[in-house]
Every structure is written in structure tokens, then in C-alpha cells.
Write a protein that holds these residues in place. Structure first.
Motif, PDB file in Angstrom:
ATOM      1  N   PRO A 106       0.817  -1.419   0.387  1.00 44.17           N
ATOM      2  CA  PRO A 106      -0.010   0.036  -0.500  1.00 44.17           C
ATOM      3  C   PRO A 106       0.941   1.212  -0.572  1.00 44.17           C
ATOM      4  N   ARG A 107       2.100   1.128   0.842  1.00 42.42           N
ATOM      5  CA  ARG A 107       2.963   2.727   0.676  1.00 42.42           C
ATOM      6  C   ARG A 107       3.163   2.978  -0.361  1.00 42.42           C
ATOM      7  N   ARG A 108       3.986   2.119  -1.361  1.00 43.58           N
ATOM      8  CA  ARG A 108       4.985   2.394  -2.428  1.00 43.58           C
ATOM      9  C   ARG A 108       3.758   2.272  -4.127  1.00 43.58           C
ATOM     10  N   LYS A 109       2.483   1.615  -3.677  1.00 44.86           N
ATOM     11  CA  LYS A 109       1.810   1.447  -4.774  1.00 44.86           C
ATOM     12  C   LYS A 109       2.026  -0.339  -5.810  1.00 44.86           C
ATOM     13  N   PHE A 110       2.332  -1.257  -5.547  1.00 45.08           N
ATOM     14  CA  PHE A 110       3.113  -2.172  -6.043  1.00 45.08           C
ATOM     15  C   PHE A 110       2.229  -3.145  -5.938  1.00 45.08           C
ATOM     16  N   LEU A 111       2.428  -3.314  -7.005  1.00 47.34           N
ATOM     17  CA  LEU A 111       1.035  -4.758  -6.920  1.00 47.34           C
ATOM     18  C   LEU A 111       1.685  -6.395  -7.525  1.00 47.34           C
ATOM     19  N   TRP A 112       2.446  -7.315  -7.210  1.00 41.67           N
ATOM     20  CA  TRP A 112       2.533  -8.394  -8.108  1.00 41.67           C
ATOM     21  C   TRP A 112       1.377  -9.267  -7.645  1.00 41.67           C
ATOM     22  N   SER A 113       1.481  -9.976  -9.297  1.00 37.93           N
ATOM     23  CA  SER A 113      -0.071 -10.427  -9.717  1.00 37.93           C
ATOM     24  C   SER A 113       0.590 -12.154  -9.492  1.00 37.93           C
ATOM     25  N   GLY A 114       1.135 -12.180  -9.704  1.00 34.53           N
ATOM     26  CA  GLY A 114       1.670 -13.536  -9.451  1.00 34.53           C
ATOM     27  C   GLY A 114       0.870 -14.212 -11.704  1.00 34.53           C
ATOM     28  N   ASP A 115       0.710 -16.096 -11.150  1.00 32.62           N
ATOM     29  CA  ASP A 115       0.152 -15.854 -12.506  1.00 32.62           C
ATOM     30  C   ASP A 115      -1.070 -15.653 -13.335  1.00 32.62           C
ATOM     31  N   LEU A 116      -1.916 -14.311 -12.302  1.00 32.26           N
ATOM     32  CA  LEU A 116      -2.823 -13.896 -12.247  1.00 32.26           C
ATOM     33  C   LEU A 116      -3.332 -13.047 -13.447  1.00 32.26           C
ATOM     34  N   TRP A 117      -1.645 -12.445 -14.050  1.00 31.97           N
ATOM     35  CA  TRP A 117      -1.421 -11.604 -15.052  1.00 31.97           C
ATOM     36  C   TRP A 117      -0.579 -12.239 -16.228  1.00 31.97           C
ATOM     37  N   ILE A 118      -0.748 -12.534 -16.962  1.00 28.28           N
ATOM     38  CA  ILE A 118       0.736 -13.096 -17.540  1.00 28.28           C
ATOM     39  C   ILE A 118       0.547 -12.820 -18.968  1.00 28.28           C
ATOM     40  N   TRP A 119       1.185 -13.173 -20.113  1.00 24.72           N
ATOM     41  CA  TRP A 119       1.729 -12.697 -21.635  1.00 24.72           C
ATOM     42  C   TRP A 119      -0.090 -13.116 -22.171  1.00 24.72           C
ATOM     43  N   ASN A 120      -0.822 -13.793 -21.877  1.00 26.74           N
ATOM     44  CA  ASN A 120      -1.946 -14.991 -22.744  1.00 26.74           C
ATOM     45  C   ASN A 120      -2.811 -15.021 -21.514  1.00 26.74           C
ATOM     46  N   VAL A 121      -3.000 -13.975 -21.113  1.00 27.72           N
ATOM     47  CA  VAL A 121      -4.268 -13.304 -20.113  1.00 27.72           C
ATOM     48  C   VAL A 121      -5.330 -13.454 -20.714  1.00 27.72           C
ATOM     49  N   PRO A 122      -6.342 -14.180 -20.973  1.00 27.91           N
ATOM     50  CA  PRO A 122      -6.714 -15.632 -19.647  1.00 27.91           C
ATOM     51  C   PRO A 122      -6.429 -16.809 -20.226  1.00 27.91           C
ATOM     52  N   ASN A 123      -5.759 -17.634 -19.851  1.00 27.89           N
ATOM     53  CA  ASN A 123      -5.544 -19.125 -20.164  1.00 27.89           C
ATOM     54  C   ASN A 123      -6.006 -19.748 -19.426  1.00 27.89           C
ATOM     55  N   CYS A 124      -7.490 -20.023 -20.012  1.00 29.69           N
ATOM     56  CA  CYS A 124      -8.737 -21.049 -19.278  1.00 29.69           C
ATOM     57  C   CYS A 124      -8.785 -22.031 -19.110  1.00 29.69           C
ATOM     58  N   GLY A 125      -7.819 -23.054 -19.883  1.00 32.83           N
ATOM     59  CA  GLY A 125      -7.848 -24.153 -20.387  1.00 32.83           C
ATOM     60  C   GLY A 125      -6.194 -24.740 -20.862  1.00 32.83           C
ATOM     61  N   ASN A 126      -5.415 -25.976 -20.424  1.00 33.77           N
ATOM     62  CA  ASN A 126      -4.976 -26.656 -20.724  1.00 33.77           C
ATOM     63  C   ASN A 126      -5.081 -28.015 -20.902  1.00 33.77           C
ATOM     64  N   PRO A 127      -4.774 -29.057 -22.231  1.00 36.80           N
ATOM     65  CA  PRO A 127      -5.067 -30.046 -21.914  1.00 36.80           C
ATOM     66  C   PRO A 127      -4.657 -30.534 -20.556  1.00 36.80           C
ATOM     67  N   GLN A 128      -3.375 -30.327 -21.072  1.00 37.42           N
ATOM     68  CA  GLN A 128      -2.675 -30.887 -19.974  1.00 37.42           C
ATOM     69  C   GLN A 128      -2.982 -31.130 -18.025  1.00 37.42           C
ATOM     70  N   LYS A 129      -3.393 -30.277 -17.712  1.00 39.83           N
ATOM     71  CA  LYS A 129      -3.622 -29.444 -16.679  1.00 39.83           C
ATOM     72  C   LYS A 129      -5.199 -29.664 -16.169  1.00 39.83           C
ATOM     73  N   VAL A 130      -5.286 -29.641 -14.624  1.00 39.67           N
ATOM     74  CA  VAL A 130      -7.340 -29.871 -14.812  1.00 39.67           C
ATOM     75  C   VAL A 130      -7.921 -27.937 -15.535  1.00 39.67           C
ATOM     76  N   GLN A 131      -9.389 -28.346 -14.758  1.00 37.10           N
ATOM     77  CA  GLN A 131      -9.637 -26.566 -16.326  1.00 37.10           C
ATOM     78  C   GLN A 131      -9.174 -25.255 -14.889  1.00 37.10           C
ATOM     79  N   ARG A 132      -9.141 -23.844 -15.942  1.00 43.16           N
ATOM     80  CA  ARG A 132      -8.895 -23.139 -14.882  1.00 43.16           C
ATOM     81  C   ARG A 132     -10.071 -22.142 -14.379  1.00 43.16           C
ATOM     82  N   TYR A 133     -10.039 -21.308 -13.935  1.00 44.96           N
ATOM     83  CA  TYR A 133     -11.160 -20.512 -12.951  1.00 44.96           C
ATOM     84  C   TYR A 133     -11.323 -19.239 -13.569  1.00 44.96           C
TER      85      TYR A 133
END
Length: 115
Positions: free
Chosen positions: A65-92
Motif C-alpha cells: 500500500p505505501r509504494r502502490k506496487f502490486l505483484w500479480s503472480g500468474d493472474l496476469w501473464i502474457w496470454n490472459v486468460p489462459n483458461c484451459g490446458n489439456p494437460q492440467k485441470v480446468q482453470r477458474y
């Protein structure tokens, strides 16, 4: 821990790499966990950790909050939204959308994406 064998099988198949059979048993698991939010102070810096679902069910948003920095992790990546992958469980996708909206509401001045 419960899905380590399954994850190892899927990762071996997806990435065509075979690792040692005990590679997940050698991980160090967290000492502290949270399910919705957690406040954390490191030195003089305060952080808010917020659980969010998106590409996985264990995403974390980190807000300074002091610096107004936000780390998004995998929630913001180059291919948002990556809502499916046949190798993994369905996304949310619905929860992912809500997480993106909540991140926008912070009014961050700097975004640190992940993946």
C-alpha cells in the motif's frame, strides 16, 4: 502432497522430462499458510497477501500500500486468460475475472506480473 504423484505424471508428460521419482517428497512445505488474506511486515514494508483463483486455485496477489506496487503472480501473464490446458485441470475463469477486477481496484502504480 495429496496429488504429488499425479502432478509428477502430468508434468513428465507435458514437458517430456522425467525427473527423480521422489522429487516432490523432497520439497519444503510452507510453515505459514492463509486462505483469504494475510498481512505481512518485512522490515519497514507492509504487504497484503490476497488469495485468488485463476490459472490455478492457489494464486496470491501481493499489495504494497505505501509504494502502490502490486505483484500479480500468474493472474496476469502474457496470454490472459489462459483458461484451459489439456494437460492440467480446468482453470477458474469466473474467479480469475473477479481477481483481475480486484487488482484494478487497488490503483497500483507499478505492476509486477508473474509466471
Amino acid at each position: 502432497k495429496a496429488t504429488a504423484g499425479y502432478n509428477m505424471y502430468i508434468n513428465d508428460r507435458q514437458f517430456q522430462v522425467k525427473g527423480p521419482a521422489d522429487r516432490y517428497s523432497r520439497l519444503r512445505y510452507p510453515d505459514t499458510t492463509f486462505s483469504t488474506r494475510m498481512s505481512l511486515t518485512v522490515g519497514s514494508e507492509d504487504f497484503e497477501l490476497i488469495h485468488a483463483k485463476g490459472e490455478t486455485d492457489d494464486g496470491t496477489i501481493i499489495w504494497s500500500p505505501r509504494r502502490k506496487f502490486l505483484w500479480s503472480g500468474d493472474l496476469w501473464i502474457w496470454n490472459v486468460p489462459n483458461c484451459g490446458n489439456p494437460q492440467k485441470v480446468q482453470r477458474y475463469p469466473m474467479e480469475w475475472s473477479a481477481a483481475l477486477k480486484s487488482m484494478a481496484d487497488f490503483g497500483a502504480e507499478v505492476l509486477f506480473p508473474g509466471h
